[in-house]
Design a protein around this motif. Structure first.
Motif, PDB file in Angstrom:
ATOM      1  N   GLY A  13       0.802  -1.209   0.000  1.00  0.00           N
ATOM      2  CA  GLY A  13       0.000   0.000   0.000  1.00  0.00           C
ATOM      3  C   GLY A  13       0.837   1.262   0.000  1.00  0.00           C
ATOM      4  N   TYR A  14       2.151   1.119  -0.289  1.00  0.00           N
ATOM      5  CA  TYR A  14       3.033   2.282  -0.310  1.00  0.00           C
ATOM      6  C   TYR A  14       4.105   2.137  -1.388  1.00  0.00           C
ATOM      7  N   MET A  15       5.176   1.345  -1.102  1.00  0.00           N
ATOM      8  CA  MET A  15       6.281   1.259  -2.050  1.00  0.00           C
ATOM      9  C   MET A  15       7.093  -0.013  -1.854  1.00  0.00           C
ATOM     10  N   ALA A  16       7.938  -0.311  -2.885  1.00  0.00           N
ATOM     11  CA  ALA A  16       8.889  -1.425  -2.849  1.00  0.00           C
ATOM     12  C   ALA A  16      10.268  -0.856  -3.149  1.00  0.00           C
ATOM     13  N   SER A 108       3.804 -11.063   1.796  1.00  0.00           N
ATOM     14  CA  SER A 108       4.053 -10.949   3.232  1.00  0.00           C
ATOM     15  C   SER A 108       5.413 -10.310   3.459  1.00  0.00           C
ATOM     16  N   VAL A 109       5.587  -9.699   4.609  1.00  0.00           N
ATOM     17  CA  VAL A 109       6.870  -9.107   4.972  1.00  0.00           C
ATOM     18  C   VAL A 109       7.257  -9.583   6.365  1.00  0.00           C
ATOM     19  N   ASP A 110       8.561  -9.543   6.619  1.00  0.00           N
ATOM     20  CA  ASP A 110       9.080  -9.936   7.924  1.00  0.00           C
ATOM     21  C   ASP A 110      10.360  -9.155   8.166  1.00  0.00           C
ATOM     22  N   ASP A 111      10.780  -9.067   9.404  1.00  0.00           N
ATOM     23  CA  ASP A 111      12.042  -8.407   9.718  1.00  0.00           C
ATOM     24  C   ASP A 111      13.181  -9.408   9.564  1.00  0.00           C
ATOM     25  N   GLU A 112      14.304  -8.922   9.040  1.00  0.00           N
ATOM     26  CA  GLU A 112      15.487  -9.750   8.805  1.00  0.00           C
ATOM     27  C   GLU A 112      16.685  -9.007   9.378  1.00  0.00           C
ATOM     28  N   GLY A 113      17.088  -9.342  10.604  1.00  0.00           N
ATOM     29  CA  GLY A 113      18.181  -8.615  11.255  1.00  0.00           C
ATOM     30  C   GLY A 113      17.796  -7.160  11.440  1.00  0.00           C
ATOM     31  N   THR A 114      18.618  -6.257  10.897  1.00  0.00           N
ATOM     32  CA  THR A 114      18.342  -4.822  11.027  1.00  0.00           C
ATOM     33  C   THR A 114      17.407  -4.305   9.930  1.00  0.00           C
ATOM     34  N   PHE A 115      16.987  -5.165   9.031  1.00  0.00           N
ATOM     35  CA  PHE A 115      16.101  -4.790   7.935  1.00  0.00           C
ATOM     36  C   PHE A 115      14.649  -5.046   8.332  1.00  0.00           C
ATOM     37  N   SER A 116      13.810  -4.050   8.125  1.00  0.00           N
ATOM     38  CA  SER A 116      12.396  -4.226   8.440  1.00  0.00           C
ATOM     39  C   SER A 116      11.588  -4.327   7.154  1.00  0.00           C
ATOM     40  N   SER A 117      10.481  -5.024   7.241  1.00  0.00           N
ATOM     41  CA  SER A 117       9.540  -5.168   6.122  1.00  0.00           C
ATOM     42  C   SER A 117      10.184  -5.777   4.883  1.00  0.00           C
ATOM     43  N   VAL A 118      10.926  -6.852   5.080  1.00  0.00           N
ATOM     44  CA  VAL A 118      11.562  -7.570   3.971  1.00  0.00           C
ATOM     45  C   VAL A 118      10.518  -8.502   3.352  1.00  0.00           C
ATOM     46  N   PRO A 119      10.329  -8.438   2.027  1.00  0.00           N
ATOM     47  CA  PRO A 119       9.320  -9.299   1.403  1.00  0.00           C
ATOM     48  C   PRO A 119       9.702 -10.769   1.473  1.00  0.00           C
ATOM     49  N   THR A 120       8.673 -11.604   1.692  1.00  0.00           N
ATOM     50  CA  THR A 120       8.863 -13.053   1.671  1.00  0.00           C
ATOM     51  C   THR A 120       7.822 -13.644   0.729  1.00  0.00           C
ATOM     52  N   PRO A 121       8.255 -14.435  -0.239  1.00  0.00           N
ATOM     53  CA  PRO A 121       9.650 -14.794  -0.512  1.00  0.00           C
ATOM     54  C   PRO A 121      10.441 -13.597  -1.046  1.00  0.00           C
ATOM     55  N   ALA A 122      11.767 -13.776  -1.106  1.00  0.00           N
ATOM     56  CA  ALA A 122      12.650 -12.714  -1.597  1.00  0.00           C
ATOM     57  C   ALA A 122      12.319 -12.344  -3.039  1.00  0.00           C
ATOM     58  N   ILE A 123      12.426 -11.048  -3.340  1.00  0.00           N
ATOM     59  CA  ILE A 123      12.253 -10.560  -4.710  1.00  0.00           C
ATOM     60  C   ILE A 123      13.644 -10.199  -5.213  1.00  0.00           C
ATOM     61  N   VAL A 124      14.152 -10.989  -6.150  1.00  0.00           N
ATOM     62  CA  VAL A 124      15.521 -10.832  -6.641  1.00  0.00           C
ATOM     63  C   VAL A 124      15.512 -10.277  -8.060  1.00  0.00           C
ATOM     64  N   ILE A 125      16.337  -9.267  -8.286  1.00  0.00           N
ATOM     65  CA  ILE A 125      16.555  -8.765  -9.649  1.00  0.00           C
ATOM     66  C   ILE A 125      17.629  -9.650 -10.252  1.00  0.00           C
ATOM     67  N   GLU A 126      17.239 -10.506 -11.158  1.00  0.00           N
ATOM     68  CA  GLU A 126      18.200 -11.430 -11.741  1.00  0.00           C
ATOM     69  C   GLU A 126      19.124 -10.745 -12.733  1.00  0.00           C
ATOM     70  N   ARG A 127      18.549  -9.865 -13.578  1.00  0.00           N
ATOM     71  CA  ARG A 127      19.368  -9.255 -14.628  1.00  0.00           C
ATOM     72  C   ARG A 127      18.704  -7.988 -15.141  1.00  0.00           C
ATOM     73  N   ILE A 128      19.493  -6.963 -15.327  1.00  0.00           N
ATOM     74  CA  ILE A 128      19.026  -5.723 -15.927  1.00  0.00           C
ATOM     75  C   ILE A 128      19.972  -5.356 -17.072  1.00  0.00           C
ATOM     76  N   ARG A 129      19.391  -5.034 -18.211  1.00  0.00           N
ATOM     77  CA  ARG A 129      20.164  -4.610 -19.376  1.00  0.00           C
ATOM     78  C   ARG A 129      19.449  -3.437 -20.018  1.00  0.00           C
ATOM     79  N   THR A 130      20.192  -2.579 -20.681  1.00  0.00           N
ATOM     80  CA  THR A 130      19.580  -1.464 -21.402  1.00  0.00           C
ATOM     81  C   THR A 130      19.287  -1.891 -22.831  1.00  0.00           C
ATOM     82  N   ASP A 131      18.379  -1.191 -23.452  1.00  0.00           N
ATOM     83  CA  ASP A 131      18.030  -1.482 -24.854  1.00  0.00           C
ATOM     84  C   ASP A 131      18.994  -0.838 -25.830  1.00  0.00           C
ATOM     85  N   SER A 132      19.813   0.080 -25.370  1.00  0.00           N
ATOM     86  CA  SER A 132      20.689   0.814 -26.293  1.00  0.00           C
ATOM     87  C   SER A 132      21.882   0.028 -26.747  1.00  0.00           C
TER      88      SER A 132
END
Length: 132
Positions: A13-16, A108-132
């Motif tokens: 309801g806010y941001m990622a 869902s979110v959970d706290d992970e050490g000093t990190f709060s509101s960590v998404p579960t399961p993890a959302i991983v950026i596998e690869r980013i490339r530019t079109d240029s």
């Protein structure tokens, strides 16, 4: 830089927020702060992407960014008087894949050490490339 990074904070309801940490929560190195151009006229609306920064310093963005999961007008540029009123710089919008953001908004979110509101399961950026 972004390959293998995660979205390390999700506030439904806010941001990622992502782009700065590996799956092991190791911070990726950055080189310099980027000037905040939140006065560019773009607004923090649902489906836009904006630069993350320190709340107390307008020109402190590095590699982290966030997707607005809803309209967030309180993050828009209002003035140059303070960091809070300066806003967060929107630099793009989702043109394909809005269903992914909708799914993120319901994880869902959970706290992970000093990190709060960590998404579960993890959302991983596998690869980013530019079109240029």
């Amino acid at each position: 830089h972004y390959d293998g990074t995660i979205f390390h904070q999700l506030v439904p309801g806010y941001m990622a927020l992502g782009g700065g940490y590996t799956e092991q929560f190791e911070e990726k190195p950055t080189q310099f702060w980027i000037r905040n151009v939140a006065f560019n006229g773009l607004k923090n609306r649902k489906g836009t992407i904006a630069m993350a920064r320190r709340p107390d310093q307008a020109d402190s963005s590095t590699c982290q960014f966030f997707f607005n999961l809803v309209d967030n007008p309180h993050l828009d540029h209002r003035s140059r008087k303070s960091a809070q009123e300066y806003g967060y710089c929107v630099f793009g919008r989702v043109v394909e894949g809005s269903a992914v953001l909708a799914k993120m908004n319901h994880l869902s979110v959970d706290d992970e050490g000093t990190f709060s509101s960590v998404p579960t399961p993890a959302i991983v950026i596998e690869r980013i490339r530019t079109d240029s």
